[in-house]
Design a protein around this motif. Structure first.
Motif, PDB file in Angstrom:
ATOM      1  N   VAL A  55       0.855  -1.188   0.000  1.00 28.09           N
ATOM      2  CA  VAL A  55       0.000   0.000   0.000  1.00 28.09           C
ATOM      3  C   VAL A  55       0.885   1.229   0.000  1.00 28.09           C
ATOM      4  O   VAL A  55       1.876   1.295   0.723  1.00 28.09           O
ATOM      5  CB  VAL A  55      -0.933   0.005   1.235  1.00 28.09           C
ATOM      6  N   GLY A  56       0.521   2.225  -0.829  1.00 31.78           N
ATOM      7  CA  GLY A  56       1.258   3.480  -0.872  1.00 31.78           C
ATOM      8  C   GLY A  56       2.150   3.603  -2.080  1.00 31.78           C
ATOM      9  O   GLY A  56       2.311   2.671  -2.857  1.00 31.78           O
ATOM     10  N   ASP A  57       2.731   4.785  -2.232  1.00 27.35           N
ATOM     11  CA  ASP A  57       3.659   5.055  -3.319  1.00 27.35           C
ATOM     12  C   ASP A  57       4.710   6.038  -2.823  1.00 27.35           C
ATOM     13  O   ASP A  57       4.394   7.202  -2.589  1.00 27.35           O
ATOM     14  CB  ASP A  57       2.936   5.652  -4.517  1.00 27.35           C
ATOM     15  N   PRO A  58       5.941   5.700  -2.634  1.00 24.92           N
ATOM     16  CA  PRO A  58       6.387   4.319  -2.765  1.00 24.92           C
ATOM     17  C   PRO A  58       5.990   3.505  -1.550  1.00 24.92           C
ATOM     18  O   PRO A  58       5.825   4.041  -0.458  1.00 24.92           O
ATOM     19  CB  PRO A  58       7.908   4.444  -2.860  1.00 24.92           C
ATOM     20  N   GLY A  59       5.856   2.237  -1.792  1.00 24.80           N
ATOM     21  CA  GLY A  59       5.499   1.344  -0.704  1.00 24.80           C
ATOM     22  C   GLY A  59       6.724   0.862   0.044  1.00 24.80           C
ATOM     23  O   GLY A  59       7.852   1.206  -0.282  1.00 24.80           O
TER      24      GLY A  59
END
Length: 149
Positions: free
Chosen positions: A68-72
């Motif tokens: 989850v997320g960017d960046p993860g």
């Protein structure tokens, strides 16, 4: 028996190599599909993240994760993937030197980055490669390729 083994062993080694290539390609396609579906399901950004993108000619070779997320963060991954065998897994075109593919809450690839991931084995003569094309919406497709012309 020794003569028969002399003929059978190279064929068996090629079989193992092809199975490893198929396993690696299936892992990346599964990761892309999983990331797209999770992004839609949870309504948030989800990334397919390279675990160690230090080598610009083999960004994805050490493995990757869906997070989850960017960046993860692969330490808190939803799912992690490792590569089988001695391979190089390189981003080409718009994916050159990128260490993540990020999907928005609608399951679409962010940034509209177009490119391919090229998977090649160690033996130039015996290991045909695979190319994974990621289109503008983030879907992956696979074709065979010649790695070392």
């Amino acid at each position: 028996a020794a003569v028969m083994m002399a003929f059978a062993l190279p064929a068996f080694n090629d079989f193992i190599t092809q199975r490893e290539m198929t396993t690696n390609v299936n892992a990346m396609v599964s990761a892309v599909n999983y990331a797209r579906s999770e992004a839609s399901r949870i309504g948030s950004t989800v990334s397919v993240q390279a675990q160690d993108a230090g080598d610009s000619d083999n960004e994805w070779g050490p493995g990757f994760c869906v997070t989850v997320g960017d960046p993860g963060n692969c330490d808190a991954a939803l799912q992690a993937f490792s590569m089988a065998g001695t391979i190089t897994f390189d981003g080409v075109g718009g994916l050159q030197a990128l260490d993540s593919l990020t999907y928005n809450s609608r399951g679409l690839l962010q940034g509209g980055v177009l490119g391919t991931l090229e998977l090649c084995g160690a033996d130039a003569d015996a290991d045909p490669g695979r190319v994974i094309t990621v289109n503008a919406v983030g879907r992956a497709s696979v074709l065979a390729m010649v790695c070392y012309p």
